[in-house]
Enzyme design. Structure first.
Site, PDB file in Angstrom:
ATOM      1  N   ASP A  73       0.828  -1.202   0.000  1.00  0.00           N
ATOM      2  CA  ASP A  73       0.000   0.000   0.000  1.00  0.00           C
ATOM      3  C   ASP A  73       0.865   1.256   0.000  1.00  0.00           C
ATOM      4  OD1 ASP A  73       0.692  -0.767   2.684  1.00  0.00           O
ATOM      5  OD2 ASP A  73      -0.693   0.756   3.441  1.00  0.00           O
ATOM      6  N   GLU A 135      -0.047  -1.234   5.680  1.00  0.00           N
ATOM      7  CA  GLU A 135       1.044  -0.826   6.564  1.00  0.00           C
ATOM      8  C   GLU A 135       0.945   0.661   6.872  1.00  0.00           C
ATOM      9  OE1 GLU A 135       5.031   0.822   7.591  1.00  0.00           O
ATOM     10  OE2 GLU A 135       3.756   1.299   5.873  1.00  0.00           O
TER      11      GLU A 135
END
Length: 383
Positions: A73, A135
């Site tokens: 991400d 994350e």
């Protein structure tokens, strides 16, 4: 930069994996690429099925080996003044631009580009691959993958997380806890303000207490970190409806970033105890429905791996640098470390370029990462 690495980086950057979006298209791309090399993958989906972690292993059966880990991400581009397409590769003057190029699709591209090297001849130990989601919003996604590894009889011995460190080995970072506090008071017309319970004023008293704790945290210092003490700060606050109404509600978010050996729980208990004993009795005496509640928003542990350990010495050899340090930002490293996997951080690029408009990673950094992975591969083959 070789054409294969360039093509892989371009493919990864083209996926908009902003944390609010699904990462399944990118994960599917990696899964298919691994399958083309004869490597099977396991996916660990989010509860809503929109996102997934990917785990794969190469080499012989058994425990031990090395885990290469990265998150898929990226942070949003909203409100940033990009001068080139954020979700595409633009190569210019020895730099590769695009959202996530530094943090941290550059590392993932290097790992994928090194597959043929790792598969060319047998390894004497397993190579594990882990690519996670979410994350950037609190290290939320990787936890199911970490739990799987922790319970596995074939758990890796060492994890390298490829966050951007300028290819300098990193052995530590602080932990973080993010919290939301909601204060419920009692509204009334401001002309009769003493009859109400002003939620903003009560929140301000609590924030003042938090500020005092923040100052006291500076008394315990560790020069290996910057700043060298745990920090506590309020980041957002909302409350009130109109100036002539005593505010009924106020909400604020705060975060605690602790030195790895600090006790975050005692700090949070101190804050909650102040609210419970110093604020709530007077609030509820005037309005019984008054309340102060706390909601966790996210947390991850700190990381502190011995820079004199064997695994640190090995990473120094692979990376070509013995200049170990700590970083100010957090990673998933503490979670892997808590699972019994010795964890270090080393990857291409700099966080000084991450999260900004026109994010980039230098080609030189990608080439150094490829060299590190080649040295790792040679070590994993050596008898």
């Amino acid at each position: 930069m070789n054409s294969h690495l360039r093509a892989l980086l371009a493919s990864l950057l083209a996926f908009d994996t902003t944390s609010r979006e699904s990462n399944l298209a990118l994960i599917g791309f990696i899964r298919d690429l691994l399958a083309q090399h004869g490597v099977a993958s396991t996916l660990f989906y989010s509860d809503d099925g929109r996102k997934a972690n990917l785990y794969a292993r190469l080499g012989p059966a058994g425990d031990g080996g090395v885990l290469l880990s990265g998150h898929t991400d990226v942070v949003p581009v909203d409100g940033q003044a990009w001068t080139m397409p954020p979700f595409a590769l633009t190569e210019r003057d020895g730099r590769c631009y695009g959202r996530g190029s530094a943090d941290m699709k550059g590392f993932i591209a290097c790992v994928l580009a090194s597959l043929t090297t790792f598969l060319a001849r047998p390894l004497r130990m397993p190579l594990h691959l882990a690519f996670s989601y979410d994350e950037e919003v609190g290290c939320l996604g990787v936890r199911s993958l970490v739990a799987h590894l922790q319970a596995s009889p074939e758990k890796p011995a060492l994890c390298i997380i490829g966050e951007p460190t300028g290819m300098q080995p990193v052995y530590g970072h602080k932990g973080k806890v993010a919290m939301r506090c909601q204060v419920r008071g009692h509204a009334c017309h401001s002309a009769w303000a003493p009859s109400g319970v002003n939620a903003i004023e009560q929140a301000a008293k609590l924030i003042g207490h938090i500020s005092g704790i923040s100052e006291s945290l500076q008394q315990t210092q560790d020069a290996r970190f910057d700043p060298p003490f745990s920090t506590l700060q309020v980041g957002t606050i909302q409350g009130g409806a109109a100036l002539n109404i005593v505010p009924q509600d106020c909400q604020f978010d705060f975060e605690l970033r602790t030195l790895p050996d600090a006790d975050a729980e005692s700090v949070l208990k101190n804050i909650e105890a102040f609210a419970r004993s110093e604020l709530l009795p007077a609030m509820q005496a005037k309005a019984p429905e008054s309340a102060i509640t706390f909601q966790p928003l996210g947390a991850y542990p700190g990381l502190l791996t011995d820079p004199q350990s064997d695994v640190a010495r090995w990473l120094a050899d692979w990376s070509g640098s013995a200049a170990f340090s700590t970083v100010a930002f957090g990673t998933e490293g503490g979670l892997f470390n808590e699972a019994g996997i010795a964890t270090l951080i080393c990857g291409p690029g700099s966080m000084a370029q991450g999260h900004k408009a026109d994010e980039f990673v230098a080609v030189e950094q990608l080439e150094r990462c490829m060299q590190m992975l080649a040295r790792l591969c040679a070590w994993m083959r050596a008898g």
